[in-house]
Design an enzyme around this catalytic site. Sequence first.
Site, PDB file in Angstrom:
ATOM      1  N   ARG A   1     -13.379   3.343  10.450  1.00 29.03           N
ATOM      2  CA  ARG A   1     -12.464   4.149  11.317  1.00 29.03           C
ATOM      3  C   ARG A   1     -11.011   4.442  10.375  1.00 29.03           C
ATOM      4  NH1 ARG A   1      -7.638   5.695  12.628  1.00 29.03           N
ATOM      5  NH2 ARG A   1      -7.154   3.634  13.276  1.00 29.03           N
ATOM      6  N   ASP A   2     -10.281   3.279  10.542  1.00 24.01           N
ATOM      7  CA  ASP A   2      -9.102   3.594   9.910  1.00 24.01           C
ATOM      8  C   ASP A   2      -9.138   3.470   8.402  1.00 24.01           C
ATOM      9  OD1 ASP A   2      -6.366   3.242   9.147  1.00 24.01           O
ATOM     10  OD2 ASP A   2      -6.071   1.434  10.230  1.00 24.01           O
TER      11      ASP A   2
ATOM     12  N   HIS B   1      -2.267  -5.627  13.928  1.00 27.41           N
ATOM     13  CA  HIS B   1      -3.081  -4.772  12.897  1.00 27.41           C
ATOM     14  C   HIS B   1      -2.117  -4.587  11.689  1.00 27.41           C
ATOM     15  CE1 HIS B   1      -5.273  -0.979  11.762  1.00 27.41           C
ATOM     16  NE2 HIS B   1      -3.915  -0.902  11.085  1.00 27.41           N
TER      17      HIS B   1
ATOM     18  N   HIS C   1      -0.741  -4.253   7.654  1.00 21.41           N
ATOM     19  CA  HIS C   1      -0.932  -3.481   6.494  1.00 21.41           C
ATOM     20  C   HIS C   1      -0.364  -4.257   5.255  1.00 21.41           C
ATOM     21  CE1 HIS C   1      -1.888   1.005   7.666  1.00 21.41           C
ATOM     22  NE2 HIS C   1      -2.511   0.139   8.320  1.00 21.41           N
TER      23      HIS C   1
ATOM     24  N   CYS D   1      -2.084   4.352   2.357  1.00 23.66           N
ATOM     25  CA  CYS D   1      -0.951   4.651   3.431  1.00 23.66           C
ATOM     26  C   CYS D   1      -0.781   5.897   3.204  1.00 23.66           C
ATOM     27  CB  CYS D   1       0.152   3.452   2.923  1.00 23.66           C
ATOM     28  SG  CYS D   1       1.849   3.861   3.777  1.00 23.66           S
TER      29      CYS D   1
ATOM     30  N   ASN E   1      -4.699  -1.241   4.949  1.00 20.78           N
ATOM     31  CA  ASN E   1      -4.929  -2.418   5.858  1.00 20.78           C
ATOM     32  C   ASN E   1      -5.062  -3.583   5.168  1.00 20.78           C
ATOM     33  OD1 ASN E   1      -5.491  -0.858   8.410  1.00 20.78           O
ATOM     34  ND2 ASN E   1      -6.789   0.196   6.725  1.00 20.78           N
TER      35      ASN E   1
HETATM   36 MG    MG Z   1      -4.041   0.727   9.533  1.00 21.05          MG
END
Ligand code: MG
Length: 316
Positions: free
Chosen positions: A22-23, A213, A215, A246, A255
């Site tokens: 997803r991300d 979460h 990065h 990003c 991530n």
């Molecule tokens: Mg993310």
Amino acid sequence: MTYRDHVSDLPSRISLREVGPRDGLQNEAPVPTGAKVALINALGRTGVSRIEAVSFVHPRAIPQMADAGEVWEQIERAAGVRYSALVPNLRGAERALAAGFGELEVVVSASDTHNRKNVNRGTEESLDDIARILNAVHAAGATCQVIVSTAYGCPYEGDVPVERVLGIIKRAVADGADGISYGDTTGMATPRRVVGLVGETRMRFPDAPLNLHFHNTRGTGLANVLAALQLGVSDFDASVGGLGGCPYAPGATGNVCTEDLVHMVEDMGVDTGVDLEAMIAAAAEAERLVGRTLPSQVLRAGPRTRLTPMDVPACD
Ligand code: MG
């Protein structure tokens, strides 16, 4: 002796949520549905605890997720894996619930400016929406985590005060959030800021399940995970291969990478349930899928236990 024997609050086991499908893919060029399904299936076989599979956003906003329903229908649901969907609003929540998801996530930005840029309304209005989403989700017998993005800093506003984040959490918890997650949206967290925000959160909201979460935009991803582990946090997001970027810094990494995280914490005696070699293989598949070199370090170097004798005389 393991690292855990020396550091008292370190959890013996953590739950990783794999957010690459997803991300990660949301921030890459669109990939075919079948390839997404194959990647999620491979991830389901790694032993990872949770997979954020799709998001139910409007296809005009994020064309990469237009096939969310098909992906969810086609994947093999691995035993013991919790699958979730991200939703931007009540309509998205209704779609996710109708598709059969039992676990949802919704996002609000700690920064009012970032929230307005993202969803064209202020944080307070988004919290009103989230209250309605939580009602709908609970009426359907499902759960919903509230994700606070830009929790450690905002690309428009700079530092975000801890009290501002805690005010959002207070409202979300009062409205019935089943858990909270802090997103380091543009990689502005450092261990000092993690300890400040997470420490305060756990004192004020000790019963709220907390997921983090991170990065790796500025190289602090794993240092932040370590700081949080030492506070006893046991729920983390990570992305296979470090998939994703990003959106505010073209070319920057996004991530924190799943196999890098697993490689580090397993050596400390922290169980992730993940088969590292299987995750590395999934990262190689992810790299083929997006057709670019991913930022994973362990994918390049191999785990420290994989011996590679070389005849390189001047290698220090
Ligand atoms: Mg993310």
